[in-house]
Design a protein around this motif. Structure first.
Motif, short mmCIF file in Angstrom:
data_model
loop_
_atom_site.label_atom_id
_atom_site.label_comp_id
_atom_site.label_asym_id
_atom_site.label_seq_id
_atom_site.Cartn_x
_atom_site.Cartn_y
_atom_site.Cartn_z
N ASN A 1 0.82 -1.20 0.00
CA ASN A 1 0.00 0.00 0.00
C ASN A 1 0.85 1.25 0.00
O ASN A 1 2.05 1.20 0.30
N HIS A 2 0.19 2.37 -0.28
CA HIS A 2 0.84 3.67 -0.29
C HIS A 2 1.18 4.08 1.14
O HIS A 2 0.33 4.05 2.02
N ALA A 3 2.44 4.44 1.36
CA ALA A 3 2.89 4.74 2.72
C ALA A 3 2.44 6.11 3.21
O ALA A 3 2.67 6.47 4.36
N THR B 1 -0.94 7.37 2.31
CA THR B 1 -2.41 7.47 2.36
C THR B 1 -3.06 6.32 3.11
O THR B 1 -4.28 6.33 3.30
N THR B 2 -2.30 5.34 3.53
CA THR B 2 -2.90 4.18 4.22
C THR B 2 -2.74 4.35 5.72
O THR B 2 -1.62 4.33 6.23
N ARG C 1 -3.39 -0.98 7.88
CA ARG C 1 -2.25 -1.59 7.19
C ARG C 1 -2.15 -3.08 7.48
O ARG C 1 -2.45 -3.53 8.58
N ILE D 1 6.46 2.75 0.26
CA ILE D 1 5.43 1.72 0.07
C ILE D 1 5.39 0.80 1.29
O ILE D 1 6.42 0.29 1.73
N VAL D 2 4.18 0.61 1.83
CA VAL D 2 4.01 -0.35 2.92
C VAL D 2 4.32 -1.74 2.37
O VAL D 2 3.71 -2.16 1.38
N PRO D 3 5.28 -2.45 2.98
CA PRO D 3 5.71 -3.74 2.41
C PRO D 3 4.56 -4.75 2.36
O PRO D 3 3.92 -5.01 3.36
#
Lengths: 398, 398
Positions: A212-214, A216-217, A222, A264-266
């Motif tokens: 995910n977008h780091a 906006t999430t 998450r 980016i959220v891994p």
């Protein structure tokens, strides 16, 4: 009698093959030019000593002294950045013992340098194929980090190969090695007689969450695979406490995040989980904790969990007779300055134990350093190890 | 008046440049063939609309309507695996508004597609150079993951370049964008009027411990860099609690262990630490916690600690007048189904705010997905966004 000066001279000659130019370090990975050159030189030294040289299809180089001989050796390939002693010590000690036995008419000693102990294609592949722990076909299909198949790489030794080497001709196997850990160096002891080689378990674990977008999430939505790994790590540290001994070790040495970008959220974390102990039951209990903990973390965090195949090598107990001879030798050479100890590292002796009785002895590693150019041992300790081996060989003839 | 059908038709045409063949996804990274092709097509549509096309040296494509015009746009480059809406929505909306203004004689609207917003060479480099946040020389020296310099890559647009574009001709900038997060989709709201774009801090952190053998190094003697990272991660989670709001985010998205092998205790861990918030003071307090915690972990575990340079982008408040016009438009088009919200993602508007008043509006992202082929928004919401923009432009003329 063994000759310490000749032993040390051969030893320094061996490190000229692939000399790193940094301390005494060597760069001699399996089947590379330096490794093959070293093996050609070893074969010539064996021939000069009156031994019959045979090389099996894996490139394990044997100097044979006849039926019923004791086999002494280790490996002469190195890590990509290796020390001069790891493996080489046992090989040159074997050469010197076999040579001395020929000269003095003592009990016959054969010697060996196994191939790819350092695992360019996995782990101890040369002795593993020789011992039947892995079939040649399967080994040949293994690829190194550059994608080169073992089956192709071993062509580099084609002209040296004589054919299969029959293990039935050997009465037992003794491997001398540096400790690769700090215990002997810390206590000032000079010799370690190995009681057993610890068992090892190693597997890849994968947590798959949601990339995910780091920016906006929100944190609470998450499913961050790195955070799952961190939670797993903390939880096993806690749960292992009631199970492990001070000798037990476990390591997360490899971590690969996807896509591995700061913004980016891994979405995925693949990591290695390795654990070692001399007690097979303890290895099993640790495996249960690992699998249960990973499943709980995955459940709690909405992750998909998967485990890769588990590499399992059972703990190996050293042969009582061979080990007893080493202990007597150690007490003669270094009275009250030796100890019994398990080997935390894996060795060719693990594979060879399928074929015959095995034993091992250690000399100290300065500061416990190995797998690095800085690896070293005082020469007096190297010679002490040779003398313990010599005494043990004499004792075993009786 | 804007024409929703023409707007949607142009929009689907744009996604044919670099169509991924997976859903509506596009592969249109900056200066690639698909990106340049799309920009040529955009320029031709601008010309057809009676706008004067100017392209600056970075490849930002402007369709100009004259002095005092409002600038509307975004970017048409995509992530390596991108969606059809990210950036493209704002570009096509700008084109349609500028075209409609020409047709109806309304207040003049210029439009723009900025280059490399997705950061093949960092982050929002096209608008950053235009706004003077980074000098052209320095930008040209940046290299992408394949080692290609921006200065070389932008030659692909050489024949289109007309020269610098004077920002003084614009009265303000409005950017429409997908939310790239789940808020609007979750609540069923159709429009988000942005209050501010959050600030961002990003830096690399390195723990250097002692690389060691994973079999022979006892747990209590290890200086394991991955364990330092895990301890740091757990500690900041704890300490942030008293500082953050539900809108604050922080991410460890990149981790690189050395040597990253399952049988070796990691000697070094390099990782990214990124945090975002709309409040500059909070960003500062978080930075202090990060630096203090890392230092404490390093001290406690015998690690060497180092920090890379910190990327810092300040939070940007939207212009009250432009934002007010968007809010009025939102209430007209989607009564009680819109909200004010910060932008968690960075946008070209951050850079442009150095030059002129800026404002932004969002439409929903289905399931909050972006930077992926699956990114999508209902067409009625795309059109609602266009209508809000249209209403705002009409209001701003008065």
């Amino acid at each position: 009698m063994t000759d310490p000066d000749r032993f040390l001279a051969d030893f320094h000659k061996l490190r000229s093959f692939g000399a790193a130019g940094v301390g005494k370090g060597v760069v001699r990975p399996a089947y590379g030019d330096a490794d093959v050159g070293a093996r050609q030189w070893l074969a010539s030294r064996m021939t000069e000593a009156g031994l019959r040289v045979e090389v099996d299809p894996m490139g394990n180089v044997f100097g044979l002294a006849g039926a019923g001989s004791l086999l002494v050796g280790s490996h002469s390939d190195s890590q990509p950045e290796g020390g001069w002693l790891d493996g080489a010590l046992g090989v040159i000690a074997g050469l010197e013992l076999a040579r001395a036995a020929k000269e003095t008419g003592g009990p016959p000693v054969s010697c060996v340098s196994f191939q790819d102990e350092e695992g360019r294609w996995g782990v101890t592949t040369g002795s593993a194929v020789w011992a039947g722990n892995i079939e040649q076909d399967k080994a040949d299909a293994l690829t190194d980090h550059a994608g080169i198949a073992l089956g192709d790489a071993r062509q580099a030794m084609d002209t040296m190969v004589t054919g299969p080497v029959d293990p039935a001709q050997f009465g037992g196997f003794i491997e001398m090695h540096i400790e690769q850990g700090p215990h002997l160096d810390t206590t000032g002891e000079r010799i370690g007689v190995v009681t057993d080689i610890v068992g090892i378990r190693d597997m890849k674990v994968t947590f798959e969450g949601q990339q995910n977008h780091a920016g906006t999430t929100p944190m609470h939505l998450r499913r961050d695979a790195f955070q799952a790994l961190a939670a797993f790590n903390a939880s096993i540290e806690e749960r292992f406490r009631n199970v492990v001994t001070p000798r037990t070790v476990w390591t997360i040495g490899h971590v690969s995040l996807h896509p591995n970008a700061s913004s980016i959220v891994p979405g995925r974390a693949v990591f290695s989980m390795q654990w070692r102990d001399a007690d097979g039951d303890r290895l099993k209990r640790m495996e249960e904790i690992i699998r249960d903990t990973a499943a709980e973390v995955a459940d709690a965090r909405g992750m998909t969990l998967s485990f890769g195949p588990m590499l399992g090598l059972e703990p190996v107990e050293m042969d009582a007779r061979l080990r007893g001879a080493l202990e007597t030798g150690a007490e003669e050479v270094a009275p009250a300055r030796w100890r019994r100890m398990p080997s935390g590292a894996l060795h060719d002796a693990t594979n060879v134990s399928r074929l015959m009785p095995v034993a091992m002895l250690f000399v100290p590693s300065i500061d416990g350093i190995s797998h690095a150019f800085a690896e070293d041992t005082r020469e007096e300790d190297l010679v002490a190890g040779l003398k313990v081996l010599d005494a043990a060989v004499q004792r075993l003839r009786r």
